[in-house]
Motif scaffolding. Sequence first.
Motif, PDB file in Angstrom:
ATOM      1  N   LEU A 160     -11.735  -8.540   4.067  1.00 54.60           N
ATOM      2  CA  LEU A 160     -10.998  -8.496   2.801  1.00 54.60           C
ATOM      3  C   LEU A 160     -10.683  -7.054   2.413  1.00 54.60           C
ATOM      4  N   ARG A 161     -11.640  -6.165   2.616  1.00 51.49           N
ATOM      5  CA  ARG A 161     -11.408  -4.756   2.297  1.00 51.49           C
ATOM      6  C   ARG A 161     -10.235  -4.214   3.110  1.00 51.49           C
ATOM      7  N   GLN A 162     -10.220  -4.519   4.408  1.00 47.58           N
ATOM      8  CA  GLN A 162      -9.146  -4.043   5.274  1.00 47.58           C
ATOM      9  C   GLN A 162      -7.799  -4.657   4.877  1.00 47.58           C
ATOM     10  N   ALA A 163      -7.810  -5.923   4.499  1.00 51.40           N
ATOM     11  CA  ALA A 163      -6.568  -6.593   4.089  1.00 51.40           C
ATOM     12  C   ALA A 163      -6.006  -5.967   2.810  1.00 51.40           C
ATOM     13  N   LEU A 164      -6.885  -5.598   1.888  1.00 51.92           N
ATOM     14  CA  LEU A 164      -6.434  -4.955   0.646  1.00 51.92           C
ATOM     15  C   LEU A 164      -5.847  -3.581   0.921  1.00 51.92           C
ATOM     16  N   ILE A 165      -6.454  -2.848   1.854  1.00 50.43           N
ATOM     17  CA  ILE A 165      -5.921  -1.533   2.235  1.00 50.43           C
ATOM     18  C   ILE A 165      -4.542  -1.678   2.851  1.00 50.43           C
ATOM     19  N   GLN A 166      -4.386  -2.634   3.772  1.00 55.99           N
ATOM     20  CA  GLN A 166      -3.091  -2.845   4.428  1.00 55.99           C
ATOM     21  C   GLN A 166      -2.017  -3.258   3.431  1.00 55.99           C
ATOM     22  N   ALA A 167      -2.381  -4.116   2.475  1.00 58.36           N
ATOM     23  CA  ALA A 167      -1.405  -4.565   1.477  1.00 58.36           C
ATOM     24  C   ALA A 167      -0.932  -3.394   0.631  1.00 58.36           C
ATOM     25  N   GLN A 168      -1.857  -2.516   0.275  1.00 58.51           N
ATOM     26  CA  GLN A 168      -1.471  -1.354  -0.524  1.00 58.51           C
ATOM     27  C   GLN A 168      -0.565  -0.422   0.274  1.00 58.51           C
ATOM     28  N   GLU A 169      -0.900  -0.214   1.541  1.00 60.17           N
ATOM     29  CA  GLU A 169      -0.090   0.681   2.382  1.00 60.17           C
ATOM     30  C   GLU A 169       1.327   0.157   2.562  1.00 60.17           C
ATOM     31  N   LYS A 170       1.472  -1.181   2.582  1.00 58.79           N
ATOM     32  CA  LYS A 170       2.780  -1.804   2.802  1.00 58.79           C
ATOM     33  C   LYS A 170       3.464  -2.224   1.497  1.00 58.79           C
ATOM     34  N   ASN A 171       2.847  -1.854   0.353  1.00 61.24           N
ATOM     35  CA  ASN A 171       3.394  -2.226  -0.968  1.00 61.24           C
ATOM     36  C   ASN A 171       3.591  -3.728  -1.111  1.00 61.24           C
ATOM     37  N   ILE A 172       2.639  -4.480  -0.585  1.00 61.98           N
ATOM     38  CA  ILE A 172       2.675  -5.943  -0.716  1.00 61.98           C
ATOM     39  C   ILE A 172       1.949  -6.328  -2.000  1.00 61.98           C
ATOM     40  N   PRO A 173       2.594  -7.089  -2.889  1.00 67.04           N
ATOM     41  CA  PRO A 173       1.921  -7.499  -4.129  1.00 67.04           C
ATOM     42  C   PRO A 173       0.699  -8.368  -3.825  1.00 67.04           C
ATOM     43  N   VAL A 174      -0.418  -8.056  -4.459  1.00 68.92           N
ATOM     44  CA  VAL A 174      -1.652  -8.813  -4.265  1.00 68.92           C
ATOM     45  C   VAL A 174      -2.003  -9.486  -5.591  1.00 68.92           C
ATOM     46  N   THR A 175      -1.703 -10.771  -5.693  1.00 70.04           N
ATOM     47  CA  THR A 175      -1.996 -11.502  -6.920  1.00 70.04           C
ATOM     48  C   THR A 175      -3.352 -12.184  -6.858  1.00 70.04           C
ATOM     49  N   ASP A 176      -3.855 -12.395  -5.661  1.00 66.01           N
ATOM     50  CA  ASP A 176      -5.219 -12.867  -5.457  1.00 66.01           C
ATOM     51  C   ASP A 176      -5.671 -12.395  -4.080  1.00 66.01           C
ATOM     52  N   GLU A 177      -6.942 -12.613  -3.765  1.00 66.74           N
ATOM     53  CA  GLU A 177      -7.469 -12.114  -2.498  1.00 66.74           C
ATOM     54  C   GLU A 177      -6.819 -12.816  -1.310  1.00 66.74           C
ATOM     55  N   ALA A 178      -6.535 -14.110  -1.469  1.00 63.03           N
ATOM     56  CA  ALA A 178      -5.905 -14.858  -0.379  1.00 63.03           C
ATOM     57  C   ALA A 178      -4.555 -14.270  -0.003  1.00 63.03           C
ATOM     58  N   SER A 179      -3.802 -13.776  -0.985  1.00 58.94           N
ATOM     59  CA  SER A 179      -2.480 -13.225  -0.666  1.00 58.94           C
ATOM     60  C   SER A 179      -2.603 -12.003   0.234  1.00 58.94           C
ATOM     61  N   ALA A 180      -3.647 -11.197   0.043  1.00 61.10           N
ATOM     62  CA  ALA A 180      -3.863 -10.046   0.921  1.00 61.10           C
ATOM     63  C   ALA A 180      -4.272 -10.513   2.313  1.00 61.10           C
ATOM     64  N   MET A 181      -5.134 -11.514   2.366  1.00 60.72           N
ATOM     65  CA  MET A 181      -5.585 -12.026   3.671  1.00 60.72           C
ATOM     66  C   MET A 181      -4.433 -12.685   4.428  1.00 60.72           C
ATOM     67  N   GLU A 182      -3.610 -13.434   3.727  1.00 59.68           N
ATOM     68  CA  GLU A 182      -2.442 -14.068   4.365  1.00 59.68           C
ATOM     69  C   GLU A 182      -1.514 -13.001   4.943  1.00 59.68           C
ATOM     70  N   ALA A 183      -1.258 -11.944   4.155  1.00 56.67           N
ATOM     71  CA  ALA A 183      -0.355 -10.878   4.605  1.00 56.67           C
ATOM     72  C   ALA A 183      -0.898 -10.179   5.847  1.00 56.67           C
ATOM     73  N   ALA A 184      -2.233 -10.181   5.986  1.00 58.66           N
ATOM     74  CA  ALA A 184      -2.859  -9.548   7.157  1.00 58.66           C
ATOM     75  C   ALA A 184      -2.919 -10.485   8.354  1.00 58.66           C
ATOM     76  N   GLY A 185      -2.390 -11.699   8.196  1.00 57.41           N
ATOM     77  CA  GLY A 185      -2.315 -12.631   9.310  1.00 57.41           C
ATOM     78  C   GLY A 185      -3.475 -13.606   9.424  1.00 57.41           C
ATOM     79  N   HIS A 186      -4.348 -13.626   8.431  1.00 55.99           N
ATOM     80  CA  HIS A 186      -5.496 -14.543   8.468  1.00 55.99           C
ATOM     81  C   HIS A 186      -5.115 -15.919   7.938  1.00 55.99           C
ATOM     82  N   LYS A 187      -5.760 -16.945   8.463  1.00 58.44           N
ATOM     83  CA  LYS A 187      -5.598 -18.301   7.947  1.00 58.44           C
ATOM     84  C   LYS A 187      -6.655 -18.549   6.872  1.00 58.44           C
TER      85      LYS A 187
END
Length: 233
Positions: A174-201
């Motif tokens: 989750l920590r890594q997914a949040l870092i990647q979302a911030q680097e890519k300017n991906i909106p994170v409305t919940d933790e799942a959205s960051a994990m989804e953006a990182a390719g996790h199911k």
Amino acid sequence: MSHPSVVAVVPAAGVGSRMQADRPKQYLRIGEKTILEHTLSALHAHPKISHIVVAVSAGDPFFPELPVASAPWLTVVDGGAERADSVFAALSQLNNNDWALVHDAARPCVSLTDIDTLLQVRERDDVAGGILATPVKDTMKREMVSKNNIISHTECREQLWHALTPQLFRAGELRQALIQAQEKNIPVTDEASAMEAAGHKVALIDSNPANIKITRPADMPLAAFYLQQTQTL
């Protein structure tokens, strides 16, 4: 073989402006306790949650006044401007292999049974974690762009779910997914959205509808009713 620890993470640095109150909504009272105290008590009552990390605003004058502030099962960290910032700050207290059970401060009615069901996700190898959610039951309308509350069209509600919390993921992932979302300017409305953006199911776990989020004054009596049913008021 024993599981890594399950640590609850509670982002509680929000201001809750829609409540039109003199303090952040998590410090409004239902019965004898604040909303945040009800939420923390519900999480602490679960036998598989080993510790709780709560993220509050730097200089928050309300939290230190709560009886729970000095509880040995609680760690307090400074949160940030956004929810994701607060979650990220709290994750610094967890080992990478720990399971982070992230829960909204304003969801005091979460049930131990729902947490039990969510924790079963740890046994699955087809997903990186899971979230509590409820299937959409109402007809969904899309508003017209640049129009004031005028319907553009009706959305198909098939396979649509309301995302709730807790949301459960490995702390390191989750920590890594949040870092990647911030680097890519991906909106994170919940933790799942960051994990989804990182390719996790991510698994959807059907939740008790009583697990409401208090966002408006009208939510308070409903939350009080649900809490009365569990005799925690």
